[in-house]
Design an enzyme around this catalytic site. Structure first.
Site, PDB file in Angstrom:
ATOM      1  CG  ASP A  71      35.015  45.252  27.465  1.00  0.00           C
ATOM      2  OD1 ASP A  71      34.619  45.807  26.421  1.00  0.00           O
ATOM      3  OD2 ASP A  71      34.299  44.472  28.125  1.00  0.00           O
ATOM      4  CB  SER A  84      20.919  42.278  36.673  1.00  0.00           C
ATOM      5  OG  SER A  84      21.870  43.120  37.291  1.00  0.00           O
ATOM      6  CG  HIS A 109      30.125  52.673  33.971  1.00  0.00           C
ATOM      7  ND1 HIS A 109      29.579  51.471  34.401  1.00  0.00           N
ATOM      8  CD2 HIS A 109      29.210  53.608  34.294  1.00  0.00           C
ATOM      9  CE1 HIS A 109      28.399  51.691  34.954  1.00  0.00           C
ATOM     10  NE2 HIS A 109      28.149  52.974  34.898  1.00  0.00           N
ATOM     11  CB  ALA A 117      29.082  42.705  33.345  1.00  0.00           C
TER      12      ALA A 117
END
Ligand code: ZN
Length: 237
Positions: A102, A187, A117, A20
């Site tokens: 995106d 992360s 994803h 992200a």
């Protein structure tokens, strides 16, 4: 020459694994970060709202959340996306593996992108499989419906759903072949990141992240800074 530049210039099969944080500079916040006052707008936690069971039981609420929090159709690639596309054109970078949905890597010009994803840009009817442009979901009022009456859903992996085997295999294969692996903007807490990284047997593991990760000890180079700036500077673009 910085350590990162040195690594890049002497590597020939670089793979990038991102999350992200790669897209935040493009104005796409991590949906998990909705909190505080803002979060009170929603009756359920974000993870629950993009789960398979929620999609099936609260379809209208799912799409309301999805359109407001996950669809960012006007977003543009940032320095990180552009640098990675340039690195691929230079023949250094062999694959981008992303957890983002995106499509910004492709928008920046990257060609070999593994979208673990899925992507908001692909949509299909759950009943008949007909494929739809993103507009069918973006501009529908309420639940987007196919001509057959089925629900049109985005081709993204919801919580409680499995990742596609071919996608996982392609990602594992690229990581296994890499001499340099750059991990950025994640992360590494989201499945399947940690599992995939076990396939890496190269000698240059680079972490570019603003906060520490559990992989820090294994890294050969850790850069705690903005990923777009770091990559653009390293490539002098
Ligand atoms: Zn249909």
């Amino acid at each position: 020459m910085t350590g990162l530049q040195n690594y890049i210039s002497t590597s020939s099969h670089i793979v990038f694994f991102g999350g992200a944080g790669v897209s935040t500079e493009s104005g796409i916040p991590d949906f998990r970060s909705v909190d505080g006052l803002y979060n009170q707008q929603w009756k359920y936690p974000p993870e629950e709202m993009i789960s398979r069971s929620f999609f099936e039981s609260h379809t209208k609420d799912f799409f309301e959340f999805y359109r407001k929090k996950l669809l960012h159709l006007g977003a543009q690639p940032n320095k990180a996306h552009k640098a990675l596309a340039a690195l691929e054109k230079a023949g250094k970078l062999k694959a981008v593996i992303t957890q983002n949905i995106d499509g910004l890597h492709q928008k920046a010009g990257s060609e070999n992108v593994i979208e673990l994803h899925g992507s908001v840009w692909r949509n299909y009817c759950v009943s008949c499989g007909t494929q739809y442009e993103v507009d069918a979901v973006a501009s529908a009022a309420g639940v987007p419906l196919c001509n057959c009456g089925g629900v049109i859903r985005p081709d993204i992996v919801l919580f409680e759903e499995a990742l596609a085997d071919d996608m996982m295999l392609a990602a594992a294969n690229h990581i296994a072949k890499a001499d340099m692996l750059i991990i950025g903007g994640t992360s590494l807490g989201v499945y399947p990141a940690a599992g995939l990284l076990r396939y890496f047997s190269g000698t240059r593991l680079v972490l570019i992240n603003k906060t520490a990760t559990h992989m820090d000890q294994a890294a050969d180079l850790i850069i705690s800074d903005n990923i777009g700036e770091v990559l653009a500077t390293a490539l002098s673009i």
